[in-house]
Enzyme design. Structure first.
Site, PDB file in Angstrom:
ATOM      1  N   ASP A  19      23.708 -20.803  18.723  1.00 53.05           N
ATOM      2  CA  ASP A  19      22.519 -20.934  19.563  1.00 53.05           C
ATOM      3  C   ASP A  19      22.755 -20.421  20.980  1.00 53.05           C
ATOM      4  OD1 ASP A  19      20.032 -21.646  20.450  1.00 53.05           O
ATOM      5  OD2 ASP A  19      20.392 -23.800  20.506  1.00 53.05           O
ATOM      6  N   GLU A  35      14.957 -28.304  13.263  1.00 54.52           N
ATOM      7  CA  GLU A  35      14.966 -29.234  14.394  1.00 54.52           C
ATOM      8  C   GLU A  35      13.723 -30.116  14.432  1.00 54.52           C
ATOM      9  OE1 GLU A  35      15.657 -26.515  17.686  1.00 54.52           O
ATOM     10  OE2 GLU A  35      17.808 -26.797  17.459  1.00 54.52           O
ATOM     11  N   GLU A  80      19.063 -20.472  29.050  1.00 54.03           N
ATOM     12  CA  GLU A  80      19.458 -21.751  28.463  1.00 54.03           C
ATOM     13  C   GLU A  80      20.948 -21.655  28.109  1.00 54.03           C
ATOM     14  OE1 GLU A  80      17.721 -22.431  24.664  1.00 54.03           O
ATOM     15  OE2 GLU A  80      18.399 -24.498  24.531  1.00 54.03           O
TER      16      GLU A  80
END
Ligand code: NAG
Ligand code: NAG
Ligand code: NAG
Ligand code: NAG
Ligand code: NAG
Ligand code: NAG
Ligand code: NAG
Ligand code: NAG
Ligand code: NAG
Length: 792
Positions: free
Chosen positions: A360, A282, A388
Site C-alpha cells: 500500500d 477494507e 499518504e
C-alpha cells in the site's frame, strides 16, 4: 478530442499564492523583436465557447498576452489570411473547412504541431508553446490517464492535506465551481483525460437525483477542458439507497437497478468516463457477500456501462485480515490469489486497477506481481500524488523516481521483455484499454496540495501518464521553470533538493524494503514501527530481538516470490541476488546479517537514518539560498515546511534508531544512537506549570518522556543552568505539533529573550516558557545547544 495543452509560462512574478500552479504565464523579458515575431492572430476552428478547441484558443491568447504583453486577435474558421497566425483545431474540422492537408496518423487525443511560413498549426487534439521551425506529432501511451479524488460528499477528503473538497460540501455538490474550473485547466494542461470526483470508499447518496444534477454541473465545468468525469460507486447501493433486499450482482432486480441508475447518470453526464469500484476491500461491500466472483461483480457495471461506452475501473486492492503467528500468511499474496484465476473473465470495458506495489503506497515496494499474472485482462497502475505514508505533503518528496522503479521494472513474462509500463499501456499483452490512475488530494487551499513543491508530483504524473518513458529529472525541470522561472540557481537548487528527497525520506523512514514504518493504524504519518506488527493488517516486519523481515521465499516462507515469472522469482528467492533495498521485503535475517554493501542490517539502519536526516537539514540551507530569487509568499511558505521537515526528520531518525536499538540491543558502532551530549531533556529541568508526560510510542520522545503544561490555559516554565562550555551555539527547541492548537515557546537566557548569535556562558540560566493553545499543551521534548556542524 479531449486533451489540450497550454503555452509554457516562464519567468518570475511578484507575490504568488500558487493557484495557477505551473500555468502562471509569468511575463518574459523580451525585446521588441521577440514580440514582432509572434503571430498576430489566432484562428480557432470552433466558435462554440464551451468547446475545447475554443478554450485552447482563448488560453493561447491569454498566455501570449500575459507572457509577452501583446494580445493576438482571435478569429474563427478562416483557411487563408495574409497575416501570421496560430491555427487551433481538430484535424477533422480543419480538413472539412479547408480541404485536405498532410497530418501524420494521430490516435485519440494525439496532436500535431507544425510551423509553416507564417503559420503555426496546432491540429488534431492539441497545442504547444514552441515557435521554432518544427513539425511534431505525439500520441498518448494509453487511453486511461485518470486521477482519483478521495473526496467525501460531506466535504472532507480522505488523506486530504490541502484543505476541504473543491467539489462537495455537506452531502451536496458545491454551488460555486470556480475552483473546479481552475483544476480542469491544470489537469488539461498535463493531458489528464478523466477525473473520478468522489472517494472510492463511496457514499451511495451521490446517486440521488439532486446530486446527479450537481454531477452534471461538475461535468459541464470539466468538459470545455477536455476532461471527463467518472464516479466511485458503493456496491451495496441497490440495498442502501434503492431499498432492494439484496445487492447480489446476479440478481435481476439489482441488474436493472444499476442499469436504471446508469441511464440517469448519462442523462446528466452524457460523456461520463465510467465507474471506479472498490469492492470486498477494507470493509467495503462486494460480490463475495453472495459468493460471487470479483469478475461477476465488475461485469455487473461493465454491462450497465457498455451501451454508453463507459469503462469500469475495478480495484485489485482486495485482502483479508491475517494471523501473524502463521509464518506463511502474507497480505502481499492477496491480489494475485484473488485475481489470477479470473483472467479472461472480465468484460472488455473492465480495467483492473492495480496499486504499484503489493501492499500500500510504501516508500519502496517491488512491482505488484499481478502485472505479470493477467494477460487477458486490461490493467492500469494506481499511483499516489497524495503523500499518504510519504510525509503528507509536509515533507518534500518528489515521487517520480519511486514510480519509475515500478514502471521501468522488467517482469520477464515468458522470458521476454515485459516492462510494467508496457503491460499497463496494453502494449505487452496487446490490450486496447489500459493506463494509469493517480490518487490526488487537491483541496481548497490556494496551494492545491498544501505545499507548493508537492505540485511537481501532479505535473509529472500527467506527463508520465502520457509517456511513462519520460525522464524524472527532465519533467521536474520543466515544472520548475514553469513554476519558479528561469533563474539557473533556482533550477539547480530545486532540482537537487527534489531529486534527493525520496532517497532521503527512505533513509530516515523504513530501509531495505521493510516498508515506511509510519503509524499504519490511524494517521499513516510519523514513526511508529511497532504499529506494523501484532495485528491482522499484514504489513508486518516480524521484527524481534534477533531478526527482522518477512520471509517471502517459496522454499521456507510465504511463497510470494513465486508469484513472479521464473527469472524474477529466482532472483528474489535467493538472498544473494535480492537487491539490498528489498532484502527485508523478501527475507527474514538477523540484525548482523551482512548486506552486499558490507554493512550489517542494523548498522545500515543507523547510518541511513543519520545521513537521511542530515540531507534534509541541507534542504533548508539550499532553500535559504533562493531568498530574493522567488517571490516572498511562496518562499516563506516553503521555508516553513522545510523547517518543520528538518526537525521531523530528526524525530524520525531517533525514533527508528531507538526502537531497533532497544529491540536488538546492538549498539551503533559510531556511538550516536542513545548518545546526545548536547541535549537537555525537558523533563530534567525545573518545572513550573509543566509536568512530565510519558510518550507513546516510547521511541518518539528523547528519553521516552516529554513535558506538557498542567492546564491548557496556563503557561508553563522549565528552567535549568547551562553546563556546556561557554561559546556560541545553535539552539534547537524540540517540541511537538498536535492537530488542534498552535502553542508558542519562548527561550530566555538570564531572563533575556534569546536572539541569533547570542553567546552562552557556562552557568547561564536557561528558561523556556510554553504557552498552550486549544488542546495542545505546549509539549516540549528537549532543548539542544549545538556547536557548529552538529545536528541533534
Ligand atoms: C464545436 O464544439 C462543440 C462542443 O464541443 C461541438 O459540439 C461541435 O460539434 C463543434 N463544432 C465543430 C464544427 O467542430
Ligand atoms: C521545440 O520543439 C523541438 C521539436 O520537438 C525540440 O527539438 C526543441 O527542443 C523545442 N524547443 C523548446 C525550446 O522547447
Ligand atoms: C453518506 O452521506 C449522507 C449524506 O451526507 C450521510 O448522512 C451519511 O452519513 C453518509 N454515509 C456514510 C457511511 O458516510
Ligand atoms: C431510476 O433512477 C432514478 C434516479 O436515481 C430514480 O429517481 C428512479 O426512481 C429510478 N427508477 C427505478 C424504477 O428504480
Ligand atoms: C493464530 O495462529 C496460531 C498458530 O497457528 C493459533 O494458535 C491461534 O489460535 C491463531 N489465532 C487466531 C485468532 O486465529
Ligand atoms: C482470453 O479470453 C478469451 C475469452 O475471453 C479466450 O478465448 C482466450 O483463449 C483467452 N486467451 C488467453 C491467452 O488466455
Ligand atoms: C493553506 O495552507 C496554509 C498552510 O499550509 C495555511 O496557512 C492557509 O491558511 C491555508 N489556506 C486555506 C485557504 O486553506
Ligand atoms: C528497551 O526498552 C525497555 C522498556 O523501556 C527497557 O526495559 C529495555 O532495557 C530497553 N532495552 C534496551 C537494549 O535499551
Ligand atoms: C482544555 O482541556 C480540557 C481537558 O482536557 C478540554 O476539555 C478542553 O476542551 C480544553 N480547552 C480547549 C480550549 O481546548
Amino acid at each position: 478530442m479531449r486533451a489540450l495543452f497550454f503555452l509554457a509560462s516562464l519567468g518570475f512574478a511578484a507575490a504568488e499564492d500558487g493557484l495557477d500552479g505551473w500555468l502562471r504565464y509569468a511575463s518574459l523579458p523580451c525585446s521588441g523583436q521577440c514580440q514582432s515575431k509572434l503571430p498576430a492572430n489566432i484562428v480557432v476552428f470552433n466558435a462554440t465557447e464551451t468547446s475545447p478547441v475554443y478554450v485552447a484558443g482563448s488560453e493561447r491568447q491569454a498566455g501570449i498576452q500575459s507572457i509577452y504583453g501583446i494580445q493576438p486577435h482571435i478569429s474563427h474558421n478562416q483557411c487563408k489570411s495574409s497575416s501570421s497566425a496560430i491555427v487551433v483545431g481538430t484535424v477533422h474540422q480543419y480538413r472539412k473547412t479547408c480541404g485536405s492537408r498532410d497530418v501524420p496518423e494521430l490516435e485519440e487525443d494525439g496532436f500535431w504541431l507544425s510551423t509553416e511560413a507564417n503559420r503555426i498549426y496546432i491540429l488534431g487534439q492539441m497545442n504547444v508553446g514552441n515557435f521554432s521551425e518544427v513539425s511534431y506529432s505525439t500520441n498518448p501511451s494509453a487511453p486511461i490517464r485518470w486521477v482519483n479524488q478521495w473526496d467525501n460528499i460531506d466535504g472532507r477528503i480522505e488523506r486530504g492535506y490541502g484543505g476541504p473538497s473543491i467539489f462537495f460540501k455537506d452531502g451536496a455538490i458545491i454551488s460555486d465551481l470556480t475552483r473546479v474550473r481552475q483544476y480542469a485547466r491544470l489537469l488539461s494542461s498535463i493531458r489528464i483525460n478523466a477525473v473520478v470526483v468522489n472517494n472510492l470508499n463511496a457514499n451511495a447518496t451521490l446517486l440521488t437525483p439532486a446530486n446527479l444534477k450537481g454531477l452534471g454541473r461538475i461535468a459541464d465545468t470539466f468538459r470545455p477542458y477536455g476532461v471527463q468525469v467518472g464516479i466511485s460507486l458503493n456496491f451495496a447501493s441497490p440495498e442502501d439507497l434503492g431499498g432492494l433486499s439484496t445487492f447480489d450482482p446476479l440478481d435481476s432486480s439489482v441488474i436493472s437497478w444499476w442499469s436504471n441508475i446508469t441511464k440517469h447518470v448519462y442523462q446528466h453526464v452524457p460523456d461520463m468516463a465510467g465507474y471506479l469500484v472498490k469492492a470486498d476491500s477494507e470493509g467495503q461491500p462486494g460480490p463475495q457477500t453472495y459468493s460471487r466472483t470479483l469478475s461477476q461483480g465488475a461485469n455487473l457495471f461493465g454491462k450497465a456501462l457498455q451501451p454508453y461506452g463507459g469503462i469500469v475501473m475495478f480495484r485489485a486492492f482486495v485482502y483479508n485480515q491475517l494471523n501473524e503467528s502463521v509464518w506463511t500468511a502474507d497480505r502481499a499474496n492477496a491480489a494475485v490469489n484473488f485475481f489470477k484465476d479470473l483472467d479472461g473473465e472480465f468484460d472488455e470495458n473492465v480495467v483492473v486497477q492495480i496499486k504499484y506495489g503489493p501492499i500500500d503506497f510504501q516508500v519502496r515496494e517491488p512491482a505488484s506481481p499481478l502485472f505479470a499474472n493477467l494477460f487477458n485482462t486490461s490493467t492500469a497502475i494506481e499511483l499516489e500524488v497524495t503523500q499518504e505514508y510519504l510525509g503528507q505533503q509536509s515533507h518534500l518528496l518528489y515521487l517520480p523516481p519511486l514510480w519509475k522503479t515500478i514502471l521501468d521494472f522488467d517482469l520477464r513474462v515468458d522470458g521476454k521483455p515485459s516492462l510494467v509500463r508496457d503491460v499497463v499501456t496494453g502494449k505487452r499483452f496487446n490490450r486496447k484499454l489500459g493506463g494509469s490512475a493517480a490518487v490526488v488530494n487537491v483541496g481548497t487551499n490556494t496551494t492545491w496540495l498544501g505545499s507548493h513543491l508537492s505540485m511537481s508530483n501532479l505535473y509529472a504524473y500527467g506527463r508520465l501518464a502520457w509517456n511513462p518513458a519520460d525522464d524524472a529529472q527532465a519533467m521536474l525541470q520543466d515544472w520548475i521553470r514553469l513554476t519558479f522561472g528561469l533563474d539557473r540557481t533556482v533550477l539547480s537548487t530545486i532540482t537537487k533538493m527534489s531529486m534527493d528527497s525520496w532517497p532521503a525520506y527512505e533513509a530516515y523512514s523504513g530501509n531495505l524494503g521493510i516498508q515506511t514504518l509510519t503509524d499504519i493504524l490511524y494517521t499513516h504519518y510519523g514513526p511508529n514501527p511497532a504499529s506494523q506488527d501484532n495485528n491482522g493488517w499484514g504489513q508486518w516486519t516480524r521484527a524481534d530481538h534477533t531478526g527482522i523481515g518477512m520471509d517471502r521465499t517459496v522454499s521456507k516462507g510465504t511463497g510470494f516470490a513465486g508469484q513472479y515469472p521464473s527469472e524474477i522469482a529466482a532472483m528474489y528467492e535467493n538472498i544473494d541476488t535480492t537487491p539490498d533495498n528489498l532484502l527485508l521485503w523478501f527475507h527474514h535475517v538477523e540484525y548482523m546479517h551482512s548486506l552486499h554493501s558490507g554493512k550489517s542490517v542494523i548498522q545500515h539502519f543507523y547510518d541511513a537514518h543519520y545521513s537521511g536526516a542530515e540531507t534534509v537539514q541541507t534542504f533548508l540551507s539550499q532553500w535559504e539560498s533562493l531568498k530574493g530569487k522567488i517571490d516572498d509568499e511562496r518562499y516563506e511558505h516553503v521555508l516553513r515546511r522545510l523547517e518543520y521537515q528538518a526537525g521531523h526528520s530528526i524525530v524520525w531518525r531517533d525514533a527508528i534508531n531507538n526502537f531497533y536499538y532497544n529491540l536488538s540491543g546492538i549498539p551503533d558502532t559510531a556511538k550516536r544512537v542513545g548518545h546526545h551530549p548536547w541535549r537537555i531533556e525537558a523533563e530534567s529541568m525545573q518545572l513550573e506549570g509543566y509536568k512530565a508526560y510519558t510518550i507513546n510510542p516510547f521511541e518518539t520522545a528523547s528519553g521516552s518522556v516529554a513535558i506538557v503544561t498542567a492546564a491548557n490555559d496556563t503557561m508553563g516554565t522549565a528552567t535549568t543552568q547551562i553546563k556546556f562550555p561557554s561559546g556560541t551555539y545553535d539552539l534547537a527547541v524540540n517540541h511537538y505539533d498536535i492537530d488542534g492548537g498552535q502553542s508558542h515557546w519562548q527561550a530566555y537566557l538570564n531572563d533575556k529573550q534569546i536572539v541569533p548569535g547570542v553567546k552562552v556562558n557556562k552557568g547561564d540560566a536557561l528558561k523556556i516558557v510554553g504557552k498552550p493553545d486549544g488542546v495542545e499543551p505546549a509539549p516540549l521534548d528537549y532543548v539542544a545547544f549545538l556547536p557548529d556542524g552538529v545536528v541533534d
